[in-house]
Design a protein around this motif. Structure first.
Motif, PDB file in Angstrom:
ATOM      1  N   SER A   1     -17.064  27.391  -7.950  1.00 49.96           N
ATOM      2  CA  SER A   1     -18.268  26.553  -7.761  1.00 49.96           C
ATOM      3  C   SER A   1     -18.196  25.751  -6.468  1.00 49.96           C
ATOM      4  O   SER A   1     -19.219  25.285  -5.975  1.00 49.96           O
ATOM      5  N   LEU A   2     -16.972  25.616  -5.896  1.00 46.61           N
ATOM      6  CA  LEU A   2     -16.892  24.981  -4.569  1.00 46.61           C
ATOM      7  C   LEU A   2     -17.615  25.835  -3.535  1.00 46.61           C
ATOM      8  O   LEU A   2     -18.350  25.334  -2.679  1.00 46.61           O
ATOM      9  N   VAL A   3     -17.391  27.138  -3.622  1.00 47.37           N
ATOM     10  CA  VAL A   3     -18.037  28.071  -2.685  1.00 47.37           C
ATOM     11  C   VAL A   3     -19.527  28.138  -2.990  1.00 47.37           C
ATOM     12  O   VAL A   3     -20.369  28.022  -2.092  1.00 47.37           O
ATOM     13  N   ASP A   4     -19.850  28.289  -4.271  1.00 46.00           N
ATOM     14  CA  ASP A   4     -21.264  28.441  -4.662  1.00 46.00           C
ATOM     15  C   ASP A   4     -22.104  27.226  -4.284  1.00 46.00           C
ATOM     16  O   ASP A   4     -23.285  27.346  -3.978  1.00 46.00           O
ATOM     17  N   SER A   5     -21.470  26.035  -4.297  1.00 47.63           N
ATOM     18  CA  SER A   5     -22.228  24.813  -3.985  1.00 47.63           C
ATOM     19  C   SER A   5     -22.261  24.524  -2.484  1.00 47.63           C
ATOM     20  O   SER A   5     -22.904  23.578  -2.045  1.00 47.63           O
ATOM     21  N   GLY A   6     -21.531  25.340  -1.706  1.00 49.28           N
ATOM     22  CA  GLY A   6     -21.526  25.147  -0.244  1.00 49.28           C
ATOM     23  C   GLY A   6     -20.675  23.977   0.212  1.00 49.28           C
ATOM     24  O   GLY A   6     -20.908  23.423   1.293  1.00 49.28           O
ATOM     25  N   ALA A   7     -19.664  23.586  -0.590  1.00 47.83           N
ATOM     26  CA  ALA A   7     -18.811  22.446  -0.195  1.00 47.83           C
ATOM     27  C   ALA A   7     -18.143  22.730   1.152  1.00 47.83           C
ATOM     28  O   ALA A   7     -17.581  23.796   1.365  1.00 47.83           O
ATOM     29  N   GLU A   8     -18.226  21.743   2.053  1.00 46.46           N
ATOM     30  CA  GLU A   8     -17.585  21.884   3.367  1.00 46.46           C
ATOM     31  C   GLU A   8     -16.215  21.217   3.373  1.00 46.46           C
ATOM     32  O   GLU A   8     -15.309  21.631   4.082  1.00 46.46           O
ATOM     33  N   VAL A   9     -16.092  20.134   2.600  1.00 47.73           N
ATOM     34  CA  VAL A   9     -14.816  19.413   2.487  1.00 47.73           C
ATOM     35  C   VAL A   9     -14.526  19.186   1.008  1.00 47.73           C
ATOM     36  O   VAL A   9     -15.419  18.789   0.249  1.00 47.73           O
TER      37      VAL A   9
END
Ligand SMILES: NC(=O)C1=CN([C@@H]2O[C@H](COP(=O)(O)OP(=O)(O)OC[C@H]3O[C@@H](n4cnc5c(N)ncnc54)[C@H](OP(=O)(O)O)[C@@H]3O)[C@@H](O)[C@H]2O)C=CC1
Ligand SMILES: O=C(O)C1=N[C@H](C(=O)O)C[C@H](O)C1
Length: 249
Positions: free
Chosen positions: A43-51
């Motif tokens: 979900s880090l990738v899916d949510s577009g987390a940059e940091v």
């Protein structure tokens, strides 16, 4: 204004909760993922987390970081338990992902960073040096990451100044009574209900002592340093150890 998308690992933990609140309150950040035990890292990738900010547990932080680096997500890490071997492994992962930055900081409280700096400055003037770190009893690691780093840096300063071992005539005693030896500096770990995070550095020479003490009274003390790390990490590819690298000390 650029808004950075931030994910928090350990989001329901003691520090993670305070970090989520701080990210929500920051105009230049958006909290896009709150992940805790059992939640999927994807979900880090899916949510577009940059940091990503990690305040989890020494047993799980390495797989978390392997995932982040492999996906080009910068990481600001408060979780402790980083040995030289772990840092070398991390450097290897980062070489394969140029442009990704990871900050490992044993303490994000500004006062704690200054306490460490002052202790290192003072180290060469005092033949005796010991550290007492005091924490809540739910802490997994002893000595604390902060005490370990303080002792290692003080040990180096003492060696550079040609100081020998701290004077100590102990010839009999119970195991552990004199604490752990970290690069020639004794570290004593105290765990007491009600405490948060505290450290005293005791230095002594002829006829005088110097005590440098820092107290984190609340876990919000770590939030400003973490936000500083989040704001800086995209411009610092590779591995950075210690928030002091991002401060004008
Ligand atoms: N650098 C700094 O300034 C500071 C560092 N720390 C360090 O941060 C770490 C966390 O401290 P603290 O908040 O007190 O600890 P907590 O136990 O309160 O929080 C850790 C959280 O992480 C969760 N968690 C465990 N495994 C995973 C996983 N694989 N993925 C996502 N979440 C997970 C835990 O869940 P569960 O409880 O279910 O296991 C828990 O909710 C420690 O290593 C501590 O030493 C703490 C304060 C400041
Ligand atoms: O576990 C904690 O609480 C803390 N951990 C860090 C450490 O090990 O130094 C930072 C601070 O002392 C709080």
């Amino acid at each position: 204004m650029t808004v950075t998308k931030v994910g928090v690992l350990g989001a329901r933990g003691k520090v993670g909760t305070a970090i989520c609140d701080a990210v929500r309150a920051a105009d230049d950040m958006e909290l896009v993922a709150e992940i805790d035990q059992g939640d999927a890292l994807q979900s880090l990738v899916d949510s577009g987390a940059e940091v990503v900010v990690d305040f989890t547990h020494p047993d799980v932080v390495m797989p978390n970081l392997e995932f982040c680096v492999a996906n080009g997500i910068h990481a600001v890490v408060g979780t402790t338990g980083f040995t030289e071997d772990r840092l070398d492994t991390l450097r290897g992962w980062l070489e394969a992902s140029p442009g990704t930055g990871v900050l490992i900081a044993p303490n994000f409280a500004i006062g704690a960073i200054l306490m460490m700096r002052f202790a290192v400055q003072a180290a060469k003037y005092f033949p005796s040096a010991e550290i007492i770190e005091l924490h809540h009893p739910n802490k997994a690691d002893a000595p604390s990451g902060t005490a370990h780093r303080t002792a290692a840096m003080m040990g180096q300063a003492r060696a550079d100044a040609g100081l020998g071992p701290s004077p100590d005539a102990t010839s009999t005693g119970l195991d552990g009574a004199r604490g752990a030896d970290v690069d020639g500096v004794r570290v004593h770990s105290v765990r007491v209900t009600g405490l948060v995070a505290h450290q005293e550095v005791l230095l002594g020479t002829q006829g005088e002592t110097l005590t440098i003490r820092h107290d984190s009274l609340d876990r919000t003390s770590f939030a400003p340093g973490v936000l500083l790390g989040v704001r800086q990490i995209a411009n610092a590819p590779g591995l950075t150890v210690g928030l002091d690298s991002f401060m004008d000390l």
